[in-house]
Design a protein around this motif. Sequence first.
Motif, PDB file in Angstrom:
ATOM      1  N   HIS A  96       4.533  -1.222   1.990  1.00  0.00           N
ATOM      2  CA  HIS A  96       4.549  -0.289   0.865  1.00  0.00           C
ATOM      3  C   HIS A  96       4.204   1.132   1.307  1.00  0.00           C
ATOM      4  CE1 HIS A  96       5.450  -2.942  -2.476  1.00  0.00           C
ATOM      5  NE2 HIS A  96       4.676  -3.844  -1.926  1.00  0.00           N
ATOM      6  N   VAL A  97       3.337   1.272   2.295  1.00  0.00           N
ATOM      7  CA  VAL A  97       3.066   2.610   2.840  1.00  0.00           C
ATOM      8  C   VAL A  97       4.353   3.190   3.419  1.00  0.00           C
ATOM      9  CG1 VAL A  97       1.892   3.878   4.669  1.00  0.00           C
ATOM     10  CG2 VAL A  97       0.610   2.249   3.274  1.00  0.00           C
ATOM     11  N   ALA A  98       5.068   2.387   4.195  1.00  0.00           N
ATOM     12  CA  ALA A  98       6.322   2.857   4.784  1.00  0.00           C
ATOM     13  C   ALA A  98       7.328   3.249   3.701  1.00  0.00           C
ATOM     14  CB  ALA A  98       6.912   1.779   5.689  1.00  0.00           C
ATOM     15  N   ALA A 111      -2.209   1.871   7.388  1.00  0.00           N
ATOM     16  CA  ALA A 111      -1.062   1.080   7.849  1.00  0.00           C
ATOM     17  C   ALA A 111      -1.177   0.752   9.333  1.00  0.00           C
ATOM     18  CB  ALA A 111       0.242   1.837   7.571  1.00  0.00           C
ATOM     19  N   VAL A 112      -1.472   1.746  10.160  1.00  0.00           N
ATOM     20  CA  VAL A 112      -1.583   1.495  11.598  1.00  0.00           C
ATOM     21  C   VAL A 112      -2.788   0.609  11.896  1.00  0.00           C
ATOM     22  CG1 VAL A 112      -1.823   2.572  13.871  1.00  0.00           C
ATOM     23  CG2 VAL A 112      -0.432   3.679  12.127  1.00  0.00           C
ATOM     24  N   THR A 113      -3.887   0.806  11.173  1.00  0.00           N
ATOM     25  CA  THR A 113      -5.060  -0.058  11.349  1.00  0.00           C
ATOM     26  C   THR A 113      -4.720  -1.500  11.046  1.00  0.00           C
ATOM     27  OG1 THR A 113      -6.568   1.758  10.783  1.00  0.00           O
ATOM     28  CG2 THR A 113      -7.425  -0.486  10.593  1.00  0.00           C
ATOM     29  N   ASN A 114      -3.957  -1.729   9.970  1.00  0.00           N
ATOM     30  CA  ASN A 114      -3.566  -3.093   9.622  1.00  0.00           C
ATOM     31  C   ASN A 114      -2.686  -3.713  10.700  1.00  0.00           C
ATOM     32  OD1 ASN A 114      -4.958  -2.817   7.254  1.00  0.00           O
ATOM     33  ND2 ASN A 114      -3.179  -2.741   5.921  1.00  0.00           N
ATOM     34  N   ARG A 146      -2.364   0.460  -5.918  1.00  0.00           N
ATOM     35  CA  ARG A 146      -2.115   1.901  -5.881  1.00  0.00           C
ATOM     36  C   ARG A 146      -0.778   2.217  -5.216  1.00  0.00           C
ATOM     37  NH1 ARG A 146      -8.179   3.585  -3.791  1.00  0.00           N
ATOM     38  NH2 ARG A 146      -9.207   3.539  -5.835  1.00  0.00           N
ATOM     39  N   LEU A 147      -0.494   1.519  -4.134  1.00  0.00           N
ATOM     40  CA  LEU A 147       0.736   1.792  -3.400  1.00  0.00           C
ATOM     41  C   LEU A 147       1.977   1.391  -4.191  1.00  0.00           C
ATOM     42  CD1 LEU A 147      -0.383   0.580   0.128  1.00  0.00           C
ATOM     43  CD2 LEU A 147       0.142   2.934  -0.516  1.00  0.00           C
ATOM     44  N   GLN A 148       1.851   0.386  -5.058  1.00  0.00           N
ATOM     45  CA  GLN A 148       2.996  -0.113  -5.807  1.00  0.00           C
ATOM     46  C   GLN A 148       3.258   0.672  -7.081  1.00  0.00           C
ATOM     47  OE1 GLN A 148       1.797  -4.345  -5.900  1.00  0.00           O
ATOM     48  NE2 GLN A 148       3.756  -4.750  -4.947  1.00  0.00           N
TER      49      GLN A 148
END
Length: 400
Positions: free
Chosen positions: A348-350, A273-276, A216-218
């Motif tokens: 990818h979120v960033a 992202a922060v959780t990861n 999804r992010l890509q």
Amino acid sequence: MSPLVALVVGLLLGGVVAATVILRSRSDFGQSSDGAAVPLPEAALARRLFDLMDPAIVVVDADDAVILANPAARALGIVRGTRLLVPELLALSRAARTGGSRRGDVRLPGDLVGSGPRLVGVHGVRLDSGTARPAGPVALVLQDVTEARRVEAVRRDFVANVGHELKTPVGALALLAEAIEGAADDPEAVQRFAARIAHEADRLARLVRELIDLSRLQGGEPLPDLVPVDVDRVLAEAVDRTRTAARARELDIVVGGQPGLVVRGVESQLVTAVTNLLANAVAYSTGKSRVAVAARARSGFAEIAVTDSGIGIPRADRHRVFERFYRVDQSRASSTGGTGLGLAIVKHVASNHGGSVTVWSEEGLGSTFTLRIPLAGPADHPAAGTPVVATPLSLENERS
């Protein structure tokens, strides 16, 4: 070759031939009876077409001297005066002069192009194919295929890696199922194997979930509208999701930094992202220590830094930690339960939010991962300063 591609190549080569004829036959036309030059619209249009063509085009004569080169070709740095500077291109033109047409990929050196090594797809075509003797000019049409080849390689690696990663938990589940069947009369063994099955099933589910997230992010799905997001709420949710795993490893998660920051983004993606980052810090921390997460405003961005005092990352691996399925220590993969996708998802979120993620690390001292997301409004933009990634995180206004 598809009809569309054939049409495009035909137009390109037609323009090259027209421009070649124009330049090599100036003395035969374009003059009035009294010798005065008369501009020909066809000549001007042909030359204009040649110069505006997006592919780089070079025409060399029978002696390999350049007689035509459009601006795109000269921008690649492959032509100097009447010389073609790349031996592979000269070899391909000679092969085309003999065989009529040749195709191939040629790698251009970074110092030649000026922007790093490039890979170009080259189509060499002999322009006087009707003559009996191969002694005429050859047109070389060059198209930059660097990104296309890179994407193909990434796709191949991705498919291979997915197959390998799926094979491991699936194979483990099959073996554990056989073990349970053989230990039906041993309740303790059945319970032990069942616990392992649950672990492998959870690992498989996490892998599938992260593959879906990464897809999804890509670009598999359009990015939702960016809205104001409270950074404090993102940190609180991420810490809450990670606290159980941290307690199991006797780690404390400490939250600090500048409160009240607001960014524009998708809250669910930022929480992921922060959780990861927190989960990665917990997994690679050693002993009874703590993991710190802090946010601060700097240069128009909210910087969210996650710091651990774990094993650190070797210098040779730091530029690869954001690659899909890449693990610094493969032997720890099964013990940490990691899929190798967590940091790729963060990257990818960033990127989707117009930000970035960086890492500072020293072996034996720990690591600091910093996620930078644009702030929501001008009122939140702080003064410029040194990025937090330059040094390990220092906690200010610490709150638990």
